[in-house]
Design a protein around this motif. Sequence first.
Motif, mmCIF file in Angstrom:
data_model
loop_
_atom_site.group_PDB
_atom_site.id
_atom_site.type_symbol
_atom_site.label_atom_id
_atom_site.label_comp_id
_atom_site.label_asym_id
_atom_site.label_seq_id
_atom_site.Cartn_x
_atom_site.Cartn_y
_atom_site.Cartn_z
ATOM 1 N N GLU A 220 -53.457 -5.282 6.484
ATOM 2 C CA GLU A 220 -53.244 -3.842 6.487
ATOM 3 C C GLU A 220 -53.231 -3.293 7.906
ATOM 4 N N GLU A 221 -52.242 -2.467 8.179
ATOM 5 C CA GLU A 221 -52.082 -1.841 9.492
ATOM 6 C C GLU A 221 -52.393 -2.806 10.643
ATOM 7 N N SER A 225 -49.520 2.540 12.133
ATOM 8 C CA SER A 225 -48.570 2.831 11.052
ATOM 9 C C SER A 225 -47.372 3.636 11.545
ATOM 10 N N LEU A 231 -44.532 -3.046 12.781
ATOM 11 C CA LEU A 231 -44.867 -3.459 11.417
ATOM 12 C C LEU A 231 -43.834 -4.437 10.878
ATOM 13 N N ARG A 232 -42.568 -4.148 11.135
ATOM 14 C CA ARG A 232 -41.504 -5.021 10.640
ATOM 15 C C ARG A 232 -41.565 -6.388 11.299
ATOM 16 N N ARG A 235 -44.501 -8.193 9.660
ATOM 17 C CA ARG A 235 -44.154 -8.545 8.281
ATOM 18 C C ARG A 235 -43.233 -9.759 8.223
ATOM 19 N N VAL A 242 -47.877 -7.484 4.481
ATOM 20 C CA VAL A 242 -48.179 -6.424 5.445
ATOM 21 C C VAL A 242 -48.021 -5.083 4.748
ATOM 22 N N THR A 243 -48.994 -4.202 4.967
ATOM 23 C CA THR A 243 -49.001 -2.932 4.259
ATOM 24 C C THR A 243 -49.482 -1.802 5.164
ATOM 25 N N SER A 260 -40.438 -1.408 6.357
ATOM 26 C CA SER A 260 -41.227 -2.158 7.330
ATOM 27 C C SER A 260 -42.446 -2.853 6.733
ATOM 28 N N VAL A 261 -42.670 -2.718 5.416
ATOM 29 C CA VAL A 261 -43.876 -3.271 4.799
ATOM 30 C C VAL A 261 -43.527 -4.001 3.507
ATOM 31 N N ASP A 262 -44.502 -4.783 3.021
ATOM 32 C CA ASP A 262 -44.348 -5.485 1.748
ATOM 33 C C ASP A 262 -44.869 -4.675 0.577
#
Length: 365
Positions: A220-221, A225, A231-232, A235, A242-243, A260-262
Motif C-alpha cells: 500500500e502506498e 498516492s 505507483l505504476r 505496480r 499495489v494499492t 496505476s494500481v491493482d
Amino acid sequence: MPPGQSGDIRSVEWGAYRVPTDGPEADGTFTWDATTVVVVHVHTAEATGLGWTYAPAAAGHLISEMLAPVVTGRPASDVPALNTAMARAVRNTGRDGVAATAISAIDVALWDLKSRLLGVRLGALLGAARPSVPVYASGGFTTWDAARLTSWLEDNLACGRAKIKIGEAWGTAEARDLSRIALARRVLGDRELYVDANGAYSAAQAIRLAASFPDVRWFEEPVSSDDLDGLRRVRDSVTADVTAGEYGYHLGYFARLAGSVDCLQADVSRCGGITEWQRVGALAAGLGLDISGHCAPALHVDAALATPNLRHLEYFHDHVRIEQLFFDGVTPLGPDGSLHPDLTAPGHGLTFKRADAAAYEIAAG
C-alpha cells in the motif's frame, strides 16, 4: 410523505471528539497521539440518521456554516441530490480535504436516516451483494517494538490477513522495515501479509526493497498516492498488489488513479460518503478492479456488503477502539475473519453512546 410535514430534514447537529491513542503511534511519514471524530445527526420529525468522519473539528464548523443550510428543509430520501448540492456549496471553498469529510459524514447520516424511515437495514436498501464482509487486521505501527507487534499479530490471527506499517522515518530505516516484515511473516505463518509505506519510499527504493519481501501480498502506498507514474512503475515491477486511494475526495481522483494500481482503496468518511463510494465501486468494476474499504469498519460495513467487487475492509486498530467505545450495535468480528451485520436492525444498526463520548468532546454545533 407530504413536503414540510414528515420526511423533510429539520436540523443537523454535530460534535467533535478527540480520543487519545493507547500508546505512541506512527507510520512511515506521520506520528499521532489522538484521533478526532466528528459525529453528525440529521433529524426529521420521524427519525434521526447517524454519520461520522475522522477529521478535525473544522469539519463540524463547516457543516454548520455551509452544509446544514443546504440540506435542511429538503426531503431526506433524495440522498444523491443532497450529495450533489453539498458538493456545489463548497465550490469556492474547495471540495477536497475538510469539506469532503464533512460531506461524507452527512451523506452517511442521510443514508442511515432514509433506511430508518423505510424500516429496513441500510445494506438491504443498498442491495446486498454478499452475505458478509471480509476484513484484514491493520495496525503494526512503526512505534511498536517486536514484543508489541508480535502480540498484536497473534491476537489477530483469526482475520487470516494483517497489515503492518513500514517506511519508517520517511524510508530511512530500511533494515528495521525488513526485520519487522520478516517477524510478521513468521508470526502469520501461511496467512496473508500486507505492508503499508504511507508514501515513504521513492519508486526505485520500493522496487528494490520489494524484491526482499517474504511473500507480501499487498503493498500500500509504496510511494506518494499523488505520484501516479511512481505507483505504476512499482505496480509493474513487484509481485504484491499495489494499492492506494485513501486520500481520494471525489470520483475524478479515482478515475486518474485507477490506471496505476491493482486495487482501488476508498474511504467512506473522506470520499463523499456512501453515494460517492458506490460511484467509485462502479468505476473500479468497469475497469476490472476490486475496491477495498479504508479504515472505519463500522462506517463501511453496509456499503461494503452492497459492493460486488469488494476485496475487503480495513479493520484499523484506532478506529475499532473508537467505534466500540462510541457506538452501540457495532458488528463483531466473526471467527471467519468477516463481519456479519444484523440485517434485521434498521439503518446501519448503530446508535451513538453520547454519555460515553462526552468526556472526549472538544466542540459541538
